[in-house]
Motif scaffolding. Structure first.
Motif, short mmCIF file in Angstrom:
data_model
loop_
_atom_site.label_atom_id
_atom_site.label_comp_id
_atom_site.label_asym_id
_atom_site.label_seq_id
_atom_site.Cartn_x
_atom_site.Cartn_y
_atom_site.Cartn_z
N GLN A 16 0.82 -1.20 0.00
CA GLN A 16 0.00 0.00 0.00
C GLN A 16 0.86 1.27 0.00
O GLN A 16 1.81 1.39 0.78
CB GLN A 16 -0.90 0.00 1.23
N ASN A 51 3.30 -0.10 6.83
CA ASN A 51 2.23 -1.01 6.43
C ASN A 51 2.25 -2.28 7.29
O ASN A 51 1.20 -2.79 7.68
CB ASN A 51 2.37 -1.39 4.96
N TRP A 94 -0.70 -3.91 9.82
CA TRP A 94 -1.31 -5.02 9.07
C TRP A 94 -1.95 -6.02 10.03
O TRP A 94 -1.35 -6.39 11.04
CB TRP A 94 -0.21 -5.70 8.25
#
Lengths: 215, 258
Positions: free
Chosen positions: A144, A207, A211
């Motif tokens: 992302q 990220n 997560w």
């Protein structure tokens, strides 16, 4: 506040990994450098780095009695393997006249060779050292906000070859295309060093700390 | 081919301050190491090299703190050299946040030190710094000798033999400085760089003599270096790293974009 365990088994400089995680979590989370299997098992997420030779790494993992904890964590919660921490997830490495590894992933780790060349026949240096592109082989939450083909910092002489092509999440070209990123369920592993890869690397770590381990 | 050629600004650090001398004299203050590191990182430097030129070993702790401070906020590879003589020195700098350690004089006096260091910490973090001076006369095939003590003391060691040996001993990279060119701003000794680059398996960083951007590009194109290192052209604001990269791109050299 979540706990992020960085597995410290004496293989390489982990200070940068901790520094980078502290920056991306903005000190909201607890980043623990640990060789204690219980702490690894108790953490919300696990970062498994490593530098040096495969044989030394495997010996160190067993000296610290970390094998079971690493295998368990890699099957349960957000788990990030970096560099040698990626390579030893595999079954077997060519390094040190052959080294049996953790066997979490099916495949081999191979040497680039003393006479490594590009497609045009020009000599390529080994180790593969510096900033190279990672082509995103498929979508993943850890990609992302990272542009496809972003450069990351690499330093390695051996590369991974996984049996199941579906596990490949990133590909890098050095003489030939090799799997530089592997992902399976809650597990994500890279050959390059996100903690040394400037903005793209920090974004990947950001990220990772956010997560949930799902795809 | 998609591995980028690297541009590495080098910071000479004396007692915690960045300085730049020309041929080891005329030391000029170029500022705070952390500020310099931050700026180079923002401009897109691919790595940073810190050379501790502090004369007294009592002041080595200062360098450890410099590395700690830089490593806390700059997330690109950091190489540290200068005064590295024992495994304990390497351990200390790695723990402070260095990624690679450059060994120079200690390697010349005790080549096994490189093998021990590579064995203990891994080749990926061992850089052997080589100071070479041309000893062949004009018209002869190039021949270079290893010098120590800032280019003052000859060792009788042939440079190409030496770098092959260091490669075999486990050096992960060679930082090659032409002592004839260092501080002159007339460009790298590209014949030397090319000879070394072709002699070893590992990457070679060219150093010594950069005065303009064409010199950087020539180090790659003619010297066949994997990375180029420069100090003064960046320190005093003559060129930005981003300008260097833009120029190299016009010369067909692949560089990291940001």
């Amino acid at each position: 506040m979540q706990t992020i365990a960085v597995v410290d088994y004496g293989m390489g400089n982990l200070r940068s990994v901790v520094n980078a995680l502290e920056v991306v979590t903005q000190d909201r989370d607890r980043v623990v450098l640990t060789a204690d299997p219980q702490q690894v098992l108790g953490a919300d997420r696990v970062v498994f780095p490593g530098q040096g030779a495969a044989g030394d790494c495997m010996r160190a993992i067993d000296e610290y009695a970390l094998r079971e904890a690493i295998i368990a964590a890699a099957g349960q919660r957000p788990f990030l393997g970096i560099c040698m921490g990626m390579q030893v997830l595999i079954e077997h490495s060519e390094e040190n006249q052959g080294t049996a590894c953790l066997g979490i992933l099916e495949g081999q780790v191979k040497y680039f060779g003393d006479d490594h060349r590009d497609q045009g026949g020009a000599k390529l240096k080994v180790p593969h050292m510096g900033w190279n592109r990672v082509a995103q082989a498929r979508s993943h939450p850890l990609w992302q906000s990272i542009e496809d083909g972003s450069r990351f910092y690499f330093v390695h002489s051996y590369y991974l070859e996984v049996t199941d092509p579906d596990l490949v999440a990133g590909v890098t070209d050095y003489g030939f295309a090799f799997s530089s990123v592997i992902a399976r369920d809650n597990l994500f592993a890279l050959q390059c060093h996100p903690e040394k890869s400037a903005d793209a690397g920090l974004q990947l770590l950001r990220n990772f700390v956010n997560w949930d381990g799902q795809l | 081919m998609s591995l980028a050629k690297r541009i590495i600004p080098c910071l000479d650090v004396d007692n915690g301050r960045v300085v730049k001398g020309v041929k080891f004299v005329e030391i000029r203050d170029a500022g705070d190491p952390v500020e310099n590191a931050r700026r180079y990182n923002q401009e897109g430097a691919d790595e940073l090299t810190f050379l501790d030129i502090t004369a007294s070993s009592d002041d080595r702790d200062t360098m450890v703190h410099v590395v700690e401070d830089v490593a806390r906020e700059v997330f690109i590879p950091l190489t540290v050299g200068g005064g590295i003589r024992e495994l304990a020195d390497i351990r200390r700098m790695l723990n402070a946040g260095a990624d690679k350690i450059s060994i120079n004089t200690a390697a010349v006096f005790k080549p096994e030190f490189v093998a021990e260091a590579a064995d203990k910490f891994g080749s990926q973090c061992i850089v052997v710094a080589v100071d070479a001076k041309r000893v062949s006369t004009e018209g002869e095939p190039g021949r270079w000798e290893i010098f120590t003590h800032g280019g003052r003391k000859p060792t009788g060691i042939d440079t190409l033999e030496w770098v092959r040996k260091m490669d075999a001993y486990g050096a992960g990279e060679i930082l090659l400085t032409s002592m004839d060119r260092d501080g002159t701003k007339i460009g790298f000794d590209n014949e030397l760089t090319r000879a070394v680059s072709e002699a070893v398996r590992v990457p070679v960083i060219a150093s010594g003599g950069v005065g303009n951007l064409q010199h950087l590009a020539d180090g790659i194109l003619r010297g066949k270096a994997d990375a180029v290192l420069a100090a003064s052209i960046f320190h005093f604001g003559e060129y930005r790293i981003s300008e260097a990269k833009a120029f190299m791109r016009t010369q067909g050299i692949e560089v990291r974009d940001d």
